[in-house]
Design an enzyme around this catalytic site. Structure first.
Site, PDB file in Angstrom:
ATOM      1  N   SER A   1      86.878  47.659  11.528  1.00 44.09           N
ATOM      2  CA  SER A   1      86.394  48.982  11.926  1.00 44.09           C
ATOM      3  C   SER A   1      85.895  49.777  10.717  1.00 44.09           C
ATOM      4  CB  SER A   1      87.494  49.781  12.614  1.00 44.09           C
ATOM      5  OG  SER A   1      87.992  49.108  13.740  1.00 44.09           O
TER       6      SER A   1
HETATM    7  N1  SAH Z   1      92.060  46.561  13.781  1.00 46.04           N
HETATM    8  C1  SAH Z   1      91.040  45.639  13.288  1.00 46.04           C
HETATM    9  C2  SAH Z   1      89.693  45.801  13.969  1.00 46.04           C
HETATM   10  C3  SAH Z   1      89.693  45.004  15.134  1.00 46.04           C
HETATM   11  S1  SAH Z   1      88.229  44.728  16.072  1.00 46.04           S
HETATM   12  C4  SAH Z   1      90.876  45.733  11.795  1.00 46.04           C
HETATM   13  O1  SAH Z   1      91.470  46.610  11.173  1.00 46.04           O
HETATM   14  O2  SAH Z   1      90.162  44.888  11.244  1.00 46.04           O
HETATM   15  C5  SAH Z   1      89.050  44.415  17.620  1.00 46.04           C
HETATM   16  C6  SAH Z   1      89.938  43.197  17.646  1.00 46.04           C
HETATM   17  O3  SAH Z   1      90.525  43.137  18.946  1.00 46.04           O
HETATM   18  C7  SAH Z   1      89.200  41.864  17.466  1.00 46.04           C
HETATM   19  O4  SAH Z   1      89.775  41.142  16.420  1.00 46.04           O
HETATM   20  C8  SAH Z   1      89.369  41.175  18.811  1.00 46.04           C
HETATM   21  O5  SAH Z   1      89.451  39.758  18.714  1.00 46.04           O
HETATM   22  C9  SAH Z   1      90.664  41.782  19.315  1.00 46.04           C
HETATM   23  N2  SAH Z   1      90.851  41.715  20.769  1.00 46.04           N
HETATM   24  C10 SAH Z   1      89.920  41.783  21.751  1.00 46.04           C
HETATM   25  N3  SAH Z   1      90.501  41.691  22.960  1.00 46.04           N
HETATM   26  C11 SAH Z   1      91.848  41.551  22.735  1.00 46.04           C
HETATM   27  C12 SAH Z   1      92.991  41.400  23.591  1.00 46.04           C
HETATM   28  N4  SAH Z   1      92.880  41.383  24.923  1.00 46.04           N
HETATM   29  N5  SAH Z   1      94.208  41.285  23.009  1.00 46.04           N
HETATM   30  C13 SAH Z   1      94.358  41.319  21.646  1.00 46.04           C
HETATM   31  N6  SAH Z   1      93.318  41.452  20.792  1.00 46.04           N
HETATM   32  C14 SAH Z   1      92.072  41.558  21.327  1.00 46.04           C
END
Ligand code: SAH
Length: 215
Positions: A64
């Site tokens: 993000s």
């Molecule tokens: N917090 C992260 C940014 C994440 S982007 C950071 O600091 O880098 C969103 C993330 O959510 C992705 O890695 C994606 O694979 C995950 N995601 C999507 N759907 C999900 C679900 N149902 N359960 C857990 N993770 C999920």
């Protein structure tokens, strides 16, 4: 990996950028100033690490934007010792910010590759959130209830399981919306188990996915 004076300088600039956009919490700014964001990204993209932008981290996902990390963190009102559930570990950067604020972090990721990578990488730089491979829609009942819950992907609705796993007095922050754009919601569970919902502007996140990925 090296954290040079140049990186530290770029990080200072990033902190003033994030501050300039309205983040006032000194502890959050300090965490951004401390965590080497370039370690969380592929080394060929070093020059992008300290721009205030999201960036691809593989498996179609993104780390993000630092401002967004700070904004969501500020809404969570993190206190030392808070037990926090993060949905969407991704690179693990957000989890590290929460740890810097003194939280005990549980984080779920549904992409096996990203989960494996974070599992190896985060302890190697001294951060130890409890990481889980699974579906964040269901939360993590085994360790519930949580003081705070943070969703870092765009969800069409606030999952009921997550609201159930919040302590009375707890806060959930999540970008909610069915299309490309989501509204940042802060949901407070009062001591009677009722929910108070606030809206905090429009954001764009990668989607929170329901079905398992092909990874
Ligand atoms: N917090 C992260 C940014 C994440 S982007 C950071 O600091 O880098 C969103 C993330 O959510 C992705 O890695 C994606 O694979 C995950 N995601 C999507 N759907 C999900 C679900 N149902 N359960 C857990 N993770 C999920």
């Amino acid at each position: 990996m090296i954290d040079s004076y140049k990186h530290k300088g770029l990080r200072k600039r990033l902190v003033s950028t994030v501050k300039g956009k309205g983040i006032n919490d000194e502890n959050i700014l300090q965490a951004i100033g401390k965590i080497p964001r370039h370690f969380f990204m592929d080394s060929s993209f070093l020059e992008f690490s300290y721009q205030d932008k999201p960036f691809p981290i593989g498996s179609g996902q993104t780390i993000s934007q630092p401002y967004t990390v700070a904004f969501q963190t500020e809404l969570l009102n993190v206190k030392k010792g808070d037990k926090i559930l993060e949905v969407g570990t991704g690179s693990g950067y957000q989890a590290c910010v929460l740890i810097e604020l003194g939280a005990k972090v549980y984080s779920i990721e549904r992409q096996k590759k990203l989960f494996n990578k974070a599992q190896k990488f985060l302890p190697s730089i001294g951060y130890r959130p409890k990481l889980f491979y699974g579906d964040g829609y269901k939360g993590l009942k085994a360790f519930a209830p949580y003081d705070k819950i943070l969703i870092t992907a765009g969800a069409p609705i606030i999952p009921d399981d997550l609201l159930d796993q919040l302590k009375p007095g707890g806060i959930l922050v999540a970008p909610i919306g069915k299309g490309d754009v989501q509204i940042m919601k802060k949901v407070i569970k009062d001591n009677n188990g009722n929910f108070i919902e606030e809206n905090h502007g429009a954001f764009r996140f990668v989607p929170l996915l329901i079905n398992k990925a092909n990874d």
